[in-house]
Scaffold this active site. Structure first.
Site, PDB file in Angstrom:
ATOM      1  N   LYS A  13       0.836  -1.217   0.000  1.00 24.76           N
ATOM      2  CA  LYS A  13       0.000   0.000   0.000  1.00 24.76           C
ATOM      3  C   LYS A  13       0.867   1.262   0.000  1.00 24.76           C
ATOM      4  O   LYS A  13       0.671   2.174  -0.795  1.00 24.76           O
ATOM      5  CB  LYS A  13      -0.938   0.015   1.232  1.00 24.76           C
ATOM      6  CG  LYS A  13      -1.850  -1.191   1.344  1.00 24.76           C
ATOM      7  CD  LYS A  13      -2.775  -1.104   2.540  1.00 24.76           C
ATOM      8  CE  LYS A  13      -2.072  -1.089   3.890  1.00 24.76           C
ATOM      9  NZ  LYS A  13      -1.355  -2.342   4.221  1.00 24.76           N
ATOM     10  N   ARG A  88      -9.733   0.333   8.707  1.00 23.94           N
ATOM     11  CA  ARG A  88      -9.189  -0.977   9.108  1.00 23.94           C
ATOM     12  C   ARG A  88     -10.215  -1.867   9.770  1.00 23.94           C
ATOM     13  O   ARG A  88      -9.894  -2.988  10.175  1.00 23.94           O
ATOM     14  CB  ARG A  88      -8.043  -0.748  10.100  1.00 23.94           C
ATOM     15  CG  ARG A  88      -6.731  -0.532   9.401  1.00 23.94           C
ATOM     16  CD  ARG A  88      -5.681  -0.373  10.455  1.00 23.94           C
ATOM     17  NE  ARG A  88      -4.526  -1.163  10.185  1.00 23.94           N
ATOM     18  CZ  ARG A  88      -3.494  -0.706   9.465  1.00 23.94           C
ATOM     19  NH1 ARG A  88      -3.510   0.482   8.944  1.00 23.94           N
ATOM     20  NH2 ARG A  88      -2.457  -1.475   9.289  1.00 23.94           N
ATOM     21  N   ARG A 127      12.063  -6.020   5.216  1.00 27.00           N
ATOM     22  CA  ARG A 127      12.060  -4.624   5.661  1.00 27.00           C
ATOM     23  C   ARG A 127      12.605  -4.501   7.089  1.00 27.00           C
ATOM     24  O   ARG A 127      13.279  -3.519   7.422  1.00 27.00           O
ATOM     25  CB  ARG A 127      10.639  -4.049   5.594  1.00 27.00           C
ATOM     26  CG  ARG A 127      10.612  -2.565   5.914  1.00 27.00           C
ATOM     27  CD  ARG A 127       9.254  -1.945   5.682  1.00 27.00           C
ATOM     28  NE  ARG A 127       8.262  -2.489   6.594  1.00 27.00           N
ATOM     29  CZ  ARG A 127       6.966  -2.237   6.507  1.00 27.00           C
ATOM     30  NH1 ARG A 127       6.501  -1.471   5.547  1.00 27.00           N
ATOM     31  NH2 ARG A 127       6.116  -2.740   7.380  1.00 27.00           N
ATOM     32  N   ARG A 133      11.737  -1.374  11.542  1.00 29.28           N
ATOM     33  CA  ARG A 133      10.479  -0.807  12.056  1.00 29.28           C
ATOM     34  C   ARG A 133      10.027  -1.609  13.264  1.00 29.28           C
ATOM     35  O   ARG A 133      10.065  -2.850  13.236  1.00 29.28           O
ATOM     36  CB  ARG A 133       9.424  -0.844  10.934  1.00 29.28           C
ATOM     37  CG  ARG A 133       8.391   0.262  11.072  1.00 29.28           C
ATOM     38  CD  ARG A 133       7.495   0.341   9.870  1.00 29.28           C
ATOM     39  NE  ARG A 133       6.193  -0.251  10.127  1.00 29.28           N
ATOM     40  CZ  ARG A 133       5.169  -0.192   9.283  1.00 29.28           C
ATOM     41  NH1 ARG A 133       5.310   0.425   8.119  1.00 29.28           N
ATOM     42  NH2 ARG A 133       4.020  -0.740   9.582  1.00 29.28           N
ATOM     43  N   ARG A 144      -0.413  -8.526  13.508  1.00 28.53           N
ATOM     44  CA  ARG A 144      -0.968  -7.622  12.472  1.00 28.53           C
ATOM     45  C   ARG A 144      -1.730  -8.420  11.422  1.00 28.53           C
ATOM     46  O   ARG A 144      -2.795  -7.998  10.972  1.00 28.53           O
ATOM     47  CB  ARG A 144       0.173  -6.822  11.823  1.00 28.53           C
ATOM     48  CG  ARG A 144       0.709  -5.719  12.733  1.00 28.53           C
ATOM     49  CD  ARG A 144       2.096  -5.267  12.326  1.00 28.53           C
ATOM     50  NE  ARG A 144       2.142  -4.662  11.007  1.00 28.53           N
ATOM     51  CZ  ARG A 144       3.257  -4.542  10.287  1.00 28.53           C
ATOM     52  NH1 ARG A 144       4.412  -4.985  10.782  1.00 28.53           N
ATOM     53  NH2 ARG A 144       3.229  -3.970   9.118  1.00 28.53           N
TER      54      ARG A 144
HETATM   55  P1  AP5 Z   1       4.760  -1.494   1.949  1.00 29.86           P
HETATM   56  O1  AP5 Z   1       4.513  -0.736   0.701  1.00 29.86           O
HETATM   57  O2  AP5 Z   1       5.266  -0.763   3.147  1.00 29.86           O
HETATM   58  O3  AP5 Z   1       3.440  -2.304   2.326  1.00 29.86           O
HETATM   59  P2  AP5 Z   1       2.203  -1.818   3.187  1.00 29.86           P
HETATM   60  O4  AP5 Z   1       1.008  -2.552   2.674  1.00 29.86           O
HETATM   61  O5  AP5 Z   1       2.136  -0.324   3.229  1.00 29.86           O
HETATM   62  O6  AP5 Z   1       2.660  -2.445   4.567  1.00 29.86           O
HETATM   63  P3  AP5 Z   1       2.768  -1.815   6.006  1.00 29.86           P
HETATM   64  O7  AP5 Z   1       3.497  -2.821   6.815  1.00 29.86           O
HETATM   65  O8  AP5 Z   1       3.297  -0.428   6.006  1.00 29.86           O
HETATM   66  O9  AP5 Z   1       1.228  -1.796   6.324  1.00 29.86           O
HETATM   67  P4  AP5 Z   1       0.491  -1.817   7.638  1.00 29.86           P
HETATM   68  O10 AP5 Z   1      -0.920  -1.735   7.191  1.00 29.86           O
HETATM   69  O11 AP5 Z   1       0.782  -2.973   8.528  1.00 29.86           O
HETATM   70  O12 AP5 Z   1       1.109  -0.564   8.407  1.00 29.86           O
HETATM   71  P5  AP5 Z   1       0.584   0.901   8.694  1.00 29.86           P
HETATM   72  O13 AP5 Z   1       1.742   1.789   8.602  1.00 29.86           O
HETATM   73  O14 AP5 Z   1      -0.646   1.218   7.931  1.00 29.86           O
HETATM   74  O15 AP5 Z   1       5.711  -2.720   1.581  1.00 29.86           O
HETATM   75  C1  AP5 Z   1       6.202  -3.580   2.572  1.00 29.86           C
HETATM   76  C2  AP5 Z   1       7.596  -4.079   2.158  1.00 29.86           C
HETATM   77  O16 AP5 Z   1       7.471  -4.824   0.951  1.00 29.86           O
HETATM   78  C3  AP5 Z   1       8.578  -2.936   1.850  1.00 29.86           C
HETATM   79  O17 AP5 Z   1       9.858  -3.302   2.271  1.00 29.86           O
HETATM   80  C4  AP5 Z   1       8.512  -2.805   0.320  1.00 29.86           C
HETATM   81  O18 AP5 Z   1       9.717  -2.313  -0.215  1.00 29.86           O
HETATM   82  C5  AP5 Z   1       8.249  -4.238  -0.091  1.00 29.86           C
HETATM   83  N1  AP5 Z   1       7.447  -4.326  -1.316  1.00 29.86           N
HETATM   84  C6  AP5 Z   1       6.341  -3.591  -1.632  1.00 29.86           C
HETATM   85  N2  AP5 Z   1       5.866  -3.950  -2.827  1.00 29.86           N
HETATM   86  C7  AP5 Z   1       6.684  -4.943  -3.295  1.00 29.86           C
HETATM   87  C8  AP5 Z   1       6.708  -5.726  -4.488  1.00 29.86           C
HETATM   88  N3  AP5 Z   1       5.802  -5.571  -5.465  1.00 29.86           N
HETATM   89  N4  AP5 Z   1       7.692  -6.645  -4.623  1.00 29.86           N
HETATM   90  C9  AP5 Z   1       8.635  -6.812  -3.656  1.00 29.86           C
HETATM   91  N5  AP5 Z   1       8.669  -6.102  -2.492  1.00 29.86           N
HETATM   92  C10 AP5 Z   1       7.695  -5.182  -2.320  1.00 29.86           C
HETATM   93  O19 AP5 Z   1       0.122   0.756  10.229  1.00 29.86           O
HETATM   94  C11 AP5 Z   1       1.043   0.486  11.265  1.00 29.86           C
HETATM   95  C12 AP5 Z   1       0.324   0.454  12.595  1.00 29.86           C
HETATM   96  O20 AP5 Z   1      -0.286   1.731  12.869  1.00 29.86           O
HETATM   97  C13 AP5 Z   1      -0.851  -0.534  12.693  1.00 29.86           C
HETATM   98  O21 AP5 Z   1      -0.434  -1.858  13.002  1.00 29.86           O
HETATM   99  C14 AP5 Z   1      -1.670   0.094  13.822  1.00 29.86           C
HETATM  100  O22 AP5 Z   1      -1.098  -0.144  15.081  1.00 29.86           O
HETATM  101  C15 AP5 Z   1      -1.548   1.582  13.522  1.00 29.86           C
HETATM  102  N6  AP5 Z   1      -2.604   2.049  12.621  1.00 29.86           N
HETATM  103  C16 AP5 Z   1      -2.441   2.558  11.360  1.00 29.86           C
HETATM  104  N7  AP5 Z   1      -3.630   2.876  10.828  1.00 29.86           N
HETATM  105  C17 AP5 Z   1      -4.561   2.571  11.762  1.00 29.86           C
HETATM  106  C18 AP5 Z   1      -5.978   2.649  11.783  1.00 29.86           C
HETATM  107  N8  AP5 Z   1      -6.675   3.084  10.723  1.00 29.86           N
HETATM  108  N9  AP5 Z   1      -6.625   2.245  12.908  1.00 29.86           N
HETATM  109  C19 AP5 Z   1      -5.942   1.791  13.977  1.00 29.86           C
HETATM  110  N10 AP5 Z   1      -4.598   1.672  14.020  1.00 29.86           N
HETATM  111  C20 AP5 Z   1      -3.915   2.053  12.918  1.00 29.86           C
END
Ligand code: AP5
Length: 192
Positions: A13, A88, A127, A133, A144
């Site tokens: 994402k 979410r 990552r 992270r 997660r």
């Molecule tokens: P990346 O692009 O970072 O993937 P992502 O889907 O954004 O994954 P995240 O881990 O950031 O998502 P998340 O939903 O767990 O975290 P968030 O920050 O929203 O890619 C991941 C890795 O893969 C990278 O190294 C990238 O380079 C690699 N990659 C990407 N595409 C690729 C491809 N095609 N091929 C190969 N490699 C690839 O949330 C974090 C925390 O915040 C949550 O757990 C929660 O505690 C809190 N939080 C956030 N939003 C809320 C909410 N709405 N409500 C409550 N708590 C929340």
């Protein structure tokens, strides 16, 4: 265009949102990034969120909605936005529709990136080694992914039922996935 990006942790994402921001020329709003910034800044909200985030849990709906409303009313979303990490759960999906109806900025489309669990775990482990992270530890990743299955997956159905879902394969190179999204978002040519 007002776009919501859906998908499990590690589905790409954030990666694709950064590219789409350039392509669509609209802001990328990530609730994860907003929360991590609050944690780094040591704000009261950040202090509250830190432990929950590190365990891989969800921060309270109320906190995240307040933070999101502040961001969506910052004045730069007139041409749209890319929302990453929200909603979410179903309560957040309903709260978002209510908020955006009030702002006269309804979601146009939700794009779901589909990636197998094994691949997700591999990407997040990669990552963890590069970025360190705090929530990319094996235990937090397990949590997660579990929360995604239980709370977030129903959100996909929410957008499907309201006719706003585009479901895409998130496996392939970053360029390939980006191309798929761009093609899916392009207006269908009029063949009449
Ligand atoms: P990346 O692009 O970072 O993937 P992502 O889907 O954004 O994954 P995240 O881990 O950031 O998502 P998340 O939903 O767990 O975290 P968030 O920050 O929203 O890619 C991941 C890795 O893969 C990278 O190294 C990238 O380079 C690699 N990659 C990407 N595409 C690729 C491809 N095609 N091929 C190969 N490699 C690839 O949330 C974090 C925390 O915040 C949550 O757990 C929660 O505690 C809190 N939080 C956030 N939003 C809320 C909410 N709405 N409500 C409550 N708590 C929340």
């Amino acid at each position: 265009m007002r776009l919501v990006l859906l998908g499990a942790p590690g589905s790409g994402k954030g990666t694709q949102a950064a590219r789409l921001r350039e392509h669509l020329q609209v802001p990328h709003i990530s609730t994860g990034d907003l929360l991590r910034a609050a944690v780094r800044a040591g704000t009261p909200l950040g202090l509250q969120a830190k432990a929950v985030m590190e365990s891989g849990g969800l921060v309270s709906d109320e906190i995240v909605l307040g933070m999101l409303e502040e961001r969506l009313t910052a004045g730069d979303t007139g041409n749209g936005f890319i929302l990453d990490g929200y909603p979410r759960n179903l309560a957040q999906a309903n709260a978002l529709d209510t908020l955006l109806a009030r702002l006269h900025q309804p979601v146009d489309v939700a794009v779901q990136l589909d990636v197998d669990t094994e691949l997700l775990i591999g990407r997040l482990a990669g990552r963890a080694q590069v970025e360190g992270r705090a929530d990319d530890t094996p235990e937090a990743v397990r949590n997660r992914l579990k929360i995604y299955d239980e709370a977030t997956a129903p959100v996909v159905e929410f957008y499907r039922q309201s006719g706003r879902l585009v479901h895409l394969d998130g496996v392939g190179t970053m360029d390939e996935v980006f191309q798929r999204i761009v093609e899916a978002l392009a207006p269908t040519p009029d063949v009449g």
